[in-house]
Each structure stands twice: as structure tokens, then as C-alpha cells.
Motif scaffolding. Structure first.
Motif, PDB file in Angstrom:
ATOM      1  N   VAL A  24      15.112 -22.003 -18.869  1.00  0.00           N
ATOM      2  CA  VAL A  24      14.152 -22.328 -19.918  1.00  0.00           C
ATOM      3  C   VAL A  24      14.507 -23.702 -20.468  1.00  0.00           C
ATOM      4  O   VAL A  24      15.661 -23.994 -20.749  1.00  0.00           O
ATOM      5  CB  VAL A  24      14.213 -21.277 -21.046  1.00  0.00           C
ATOM      6  CG1 VAL A  24      13.315 -21.663 -22.195  1.00  0.00           C
ATOM      7  CG2 VAL A  24      13.857 -19.912 -20.512  1.00  0.00           C
ATOM      8  N   ASP A  72       9.311 -25.061 -23.611  1.00  0.00           N
ATOM      9  CA  ASP A  72       8.690 -23.997 -22.823  1.00  0.00           C
ATOM     10  C   ASP A  72       8.156 -22.916 -23.776  1.00  0.00           C
ATOM     11  O   ASP A  72       8.875 -22.469 -24.668  1.00  0.00           O
ATOM     12  CB  ASP A  72       9.704 -23.345 -21.868  1.00  0.00           C
ATOM     13  CG  ASP A  72      10.033 -24.216 -20.680  1.00  0.00           C
ATOM     14  OD1 ASP A  72       9.375 -25.258 -20.497  1.00  0.00           O
ATOM     15  OD2 ASP A  72      10.951 -23.851 -19.918  1.00  0.00           O
ATOM     16  N   LEU A 124       7.401 -19.324 -25.100  1.00  0.00           N
ATOM     17  CA  LEU A 124       8.029 -18.021 -24.889  1.00  0.00           C
ATOM     18  C   LEU A 124       7.305 -16.960 -25.709  1.00  0.00           C
ATOM     19  O   LEU A 124       7.020 -17.181 -26.884  1.00  0.00           O
ATOM     20  CB  LEU A 124       9.504 -18.056 -25.316  1.00  0.00           C
ATOM     21  CG  LEU A 124      10.409 -19.054 -24.613  1.00  0.00           C
ATOM     22  CD1 LEU A 124      11.772 -19.053 -25.276  1.00  0.00           C
ATOM     23  CD2 LEU A 124      10.541 -18.707 -23.145  1.00  0.00           C
TER      24      LEU A 124
END
Length: 143
Positions: free
Chosen positions: A95, A99, A101
Motif C-alpha cells: 500500500v 491509495d 482503503l
């Protein structure tokens, strides 16, 4: 796999280390041909070596493995360069900042980070944990 086997000029002790720890060398991607009729120091040829994109491994990595295995025989180990390559690939698949999530992915990441030895850094030393503090909650009188 190599088209032409590369003769390795090793000492008799180094040859014995390879023979005794062959599974470890194979786990790291090295394969050998053994000529048991040849003189000591000329019995082993390299027939296959690990290669991955821009990373090519060879004699120096074999010598490093031999050195490690002389110090601690039958230890599962990797040459430094192979470890660096694997660490680099692991980071690229991880990650990254920015990014997106969802909650399930966050929970899964936290659970897996709790299972590793040093969860505060990636294999390259980059921090994986940030400490956040609201400065409004800090009491200046305590300091």
C-alpha cells in the motif's frame, strides 16, 4: 538456466559447503553440475543462476552464501542482493500513500502488521506508522 556451464574455482572446503548445503543454494536459484572424477577445486560447475529483470546473480553471491554457511551451517539464508531484490518487490506491491482503503482493507492491514517482526518500517526502512496528535489537546502546563 545457462547455455554453457561456468566452472567455479573454489577451495575444497567451499565445494564441501556447497555439497552439504545444496538445498539452500537451490532455494536461492543456483544449480550445479558435479564432476566427482575431477580434482578437488574443479569439481563444481554452475549450470543455473537466478536472474530477475535488472538483477543478475553469480559467483559473488555464491561466495557470500558459502561464507554465511561456514559460520552457521544448514541455516536458511539468502545473499544480500537477493534479499534486497525481494524487499524492493515487496515494497512496490504494498500500500502506498494516497491509495484508497476501505474499512475491511484497513483491518486486514493492521492484523497483518501485527504479525511481522518490525511493523514500524518496511524492509527498506521507510516508516509504516505515523503518530498523529491534535495539538489542542496538549497541556502546555505539564511541560
Amino acid at each position: 538456466k545457462m547455455l554453457v556451464a561456468e566452472k567455479l574455482e573454489l577451495t575444497a572446503i567451499q565445494e564441501d559447503v556447497i555439497i552439504e548445503n545444496l538445498p539452500i543454494f537451490e532455494m536461492n536459484g543456483f544449480k550445479f553440475h558435479f564432476d566427482h572424477d575431477a580434482d578437488a577445486t574443479k569439481r563444481i560447475s554452475l549450470t543455473s543462476r537466478p536472474y530477475s529483470k535488472n538483477w543478475e546473480f553469480g559467483k559473488e553471491d555464491i561466495e557470500e552464501l558459502i561464507f554465511i554457511l561456514v559460520e552457521s551451517p544448514m541455516t536458511v539464508c539468502r545473499p544480500t542482493r537477493i534479499s534486497k531484490m525481494l524487499a524492493s518487490r515487496a515494497c512496490r506491491k504494498s500500500v502506498m500513500i494516497g491509495d484508497p482503503l476501505n474499512k475491511n482493507r484497513m483491518k486486514k492491514l493492521l492484523l497483518h502488521m501485527g504479525e511481522i517482526d518490525h511493523p514500524w518500517n518496511c524492509p527498506h526502512g521507510r516508516p509504516t506508522i505515523r503518530f498523529l496528535q491534535n495539538l489542542d489537546f496538549i497541556d502546555d502546563k505539564k511541560f
